[in-house]
Design an enzyme around this catalytic site. Structure first.
Site, short mmCIF file in Angstrom:
data_model
loop_
_atom_site.label_atom_id
_atom_site.label_comp_id
_atom_site.label_asym_id
_atom_site.label_seq_id
_atom_site.Cartn_x
_atom_site.Cartn_y
_atom_site.Cartn_z
N LYS A 183 0.87 -1.02 -0.05
CA LYS A 183 -0.03 0.01 -0.18
C LYS A 183 0.88 1.21 0.05
CE LYS A 183 -3.31 2.95 0.83
NZ LYS A 183 -4.19 3.14 -0.54
N GLY B 31 -7.92 7.61 1.03
CA GLY B 31 -7.33 8.65 1.95
C GLY B 31 -5.94 8.28 2.31
N CYS C 205 -2.32 10.16 -6.35
CA CYS C 205 -3.36 9.85 -5.37
C CYS C 205 -4.29 11.15 -5.41
CB CYS C 205 -2.94 9.83 -3.79
SG CYS C 205 -4.22 9.60 -2.70
N LYS D 144 4.15 5.67 -10.49
CA LYS D 144 2.80 5.45 -10.67
C LYS D 144 2.03 7.17 -11.41
CE LYS D 144 -1.24 3.03 -9.76
NZ LYS D 144 -1.90 2.04 -8.85
N ASN E 243 -3.08 5.11 -12.60
CA ASN E 243 -3.63 5.39 -11.55
C ASN E 243 -5.15 5.51 -11.64
OD1 ASN E 243 -4.15 5.56 -8.47
ND2 ASN E 243 -2.14 6.40 -8.24
N GLY F 34 -11.51 0.02 -12.63
CA GLY F 34 -12.78 -1.17 -12.97
C GLY F 34 -12.81 -1.07 -14.77
N GLY G 169 -5.42 -0.97 -14.84
CA GLY G 169 -6.52 -0.34 -15.12
C GLY G 169 -7.54 -1.37 -15.88
N GLY G 170 -8.49 -1.56 -15.49
CA GLY G 170 -9.51 -2.50 -15.97
C GLY G 170 -9.23 -3.90 -16.44
N THR H 265 -9.10 -3.26 -8.93
CA THR H 265 -10.63 -3.44 -8.60
C THR H 265 -10.92 -4.94 -8.53
OG1 THR H 265 -11.32 -1.16 -9.45
CG2 THR H 265 -12.97 -2.99 -9.38
C1 DHB Z 1 -5.79 6.01 -2.78
C2 DHB Z 1 -4.56 6.22 -3.42
C3 DHB Z 1 -4.54 6.41 -5.00
O1 DHB Z 1 -3.55 6.37 -5.41
C4 DHB Z 1 -5.55 6.02 -5.47
O2 DHB Z 1 -5.48 5.84 -6.82
C5 DHB Z 1 -6.68 5.60 -5.03
C6 DHB Z 1 -6.88 5.78 -3.47
C7 DHB Z 1 -6.12 6.32 -1.46
O3 DHB Z 1 -5.46 5.86 -0.60
O4 DHB Z 1 -6.85 7.22 -1.18
#
Ligand code: DHB
Length: 316
Positions: free
Chosen positions: A45, A72, A130, A170, A199, A227, A253-254, A276
């Site tokens: 993560k 988050g 993110c 990323k 991402n 997704g 992605g997907g 996903t």
């Molecule tokens: C989060 C971080 C990401 O890079 C992403 O694509 C989706 C969610 C996160 O932890 O909020």
């Protein structure tokens, strides 16, 4: 049949987890590293310098064709993942361990890059994208910050780490030629040797008609979309960065079937990540997608990824 390389590092096969899904706790990481779980690498993560609980729940929602999340960045903090790499080493089934880094400031990112437990970590995936921190924009859409961070990170990596260390970034999805060109130029002038595209598609909004409400709580329902709906965007990004850089491309992605993985590889991906679909199906998705991908390759008489990687043809 599915063996591959990210930069110079060999992976016994090309499918592994996307950062964010079941890769946060020690249990999650141990499970991914278990020999029964068929992933070619283990990715953590995204970590911040300090641990975080993340955004209020509900913060994830999905249906057949998409997911939306605004987690988050809940994570156990940099020290946990950096130290975990040492323990991980003793149960290693030869799956590279890659640390995803998502500092809240440039300074945090550089600190984390500078202090990696380099004997036990095979590489990093620097998360430039993110979308879910209130008041913070995605680094990858700010080209000045992107250039500055990548340049400073490259200096550290060049001076402290082996040439074989995976320096991945990323990226968020890009949609326009000028953006592809600008980011590729930044990357080509740096030590980045792997790119994960894409991402989640930032700041989407899913609405529930019955309740006339958003489906997740943070940021008034805005979140990153994943997704199958994002696959065409992922493929265009994979293919463009494959053409414009020398980096290993990791498609994300997907991807929920072997056919999706095949398409990513055809567009230039050396490896693929499952987000996903991993969330929905849990760990059995890896073996299923692998079996489906091998079946397609068999039907086409392909014996290795190199037989078709990047070989997308164009209608003329
Ligand atoms: C989060 C971080 C990401 O890079 C992403 O694509 C989706 C969610 C996160 O932890 O909020």
């Amino acid at each position: 049949m599915l063996k591959t390389k990210i930069h110079t590092r060999e992976l016994s096969h090309c499918i592994y987890n996307a950062s964010g899904v079941y890769c946060c706790s020690e249990n999650d990481l141990n499970l991914l590293n278990n020999y029964n779980v068929n992933v070619g690498a283990v990715l953590s993560k995204s970590c911040t310098l300090q641990s975080r609980v993340g955004n209020p729940e509900p913060r994830y929602w999905d249906c057949d064709e998409l997911s939306i999340n605004s987690s988050g960045l809940p994570n156990l903090g940099y020290d946990f993942y950096n130290n975990y790499s040492y323990k991980y080493n003793f149960s290693n089934y030869n799956k590279p361990f890659i640390l995803s880094i998502a500092g809240l400031t440039e300074q945090d990112n550089l600190y984390m890059i500078e202090n990696l437990n380099q004997n036990y970590i095979d590489g990093i995936e620097l998360n430039m994208s993110c979308p879910n921190i209130k008041g913070k924009s995605q680094t990858g859409y700010d080209f000045e910050s992107t250039e500055d961070l990548i340049r400073k990170a490259s200096e550290i990596l060049d001076s402290k780490y082996s040439k074989d260390f995976i320096f991945g970034v990323k990226l968020p999805p890009y949609f326009d030629e000028i953006h592809f060109n600008t980011v590729s130029e930044i990357i080509n002038n740096s030590s980045v040797n792997a790119i994960t595209c894409i991402n989640s598609l930032g700041n989407g909004l899913v609405v529930d008609t019955d309740s006339e409400s958003t489906v997740i709580k943070p940021k008034n329902g805005f979140g990153g979309i994943g997704g199958s709906v994002i696959k065409p965007i992922a493929l265009s990004n994979v293919h463009t960065f494959y053409k414009l850089t020398q980096c290993s491309i990791i498609g994300c992605g997907g991807i929920s079937t072997g056919k999706d993985a095949f398409e990513h590889i055809l567009c230039g991906a050396s490896a693929v990540q499952i987000g996903t679909q991993f969330y929905k199906e849990k760990h059995s998705c890896f073996r299923r997608i692998e079996t489906e991908l091998k079946q397609i390759m068999k039907e086409k008489n392909y014996t290795s990824l190199d037989d078709f990687k990047g070989k997308l043809s164009y209608l003329t």
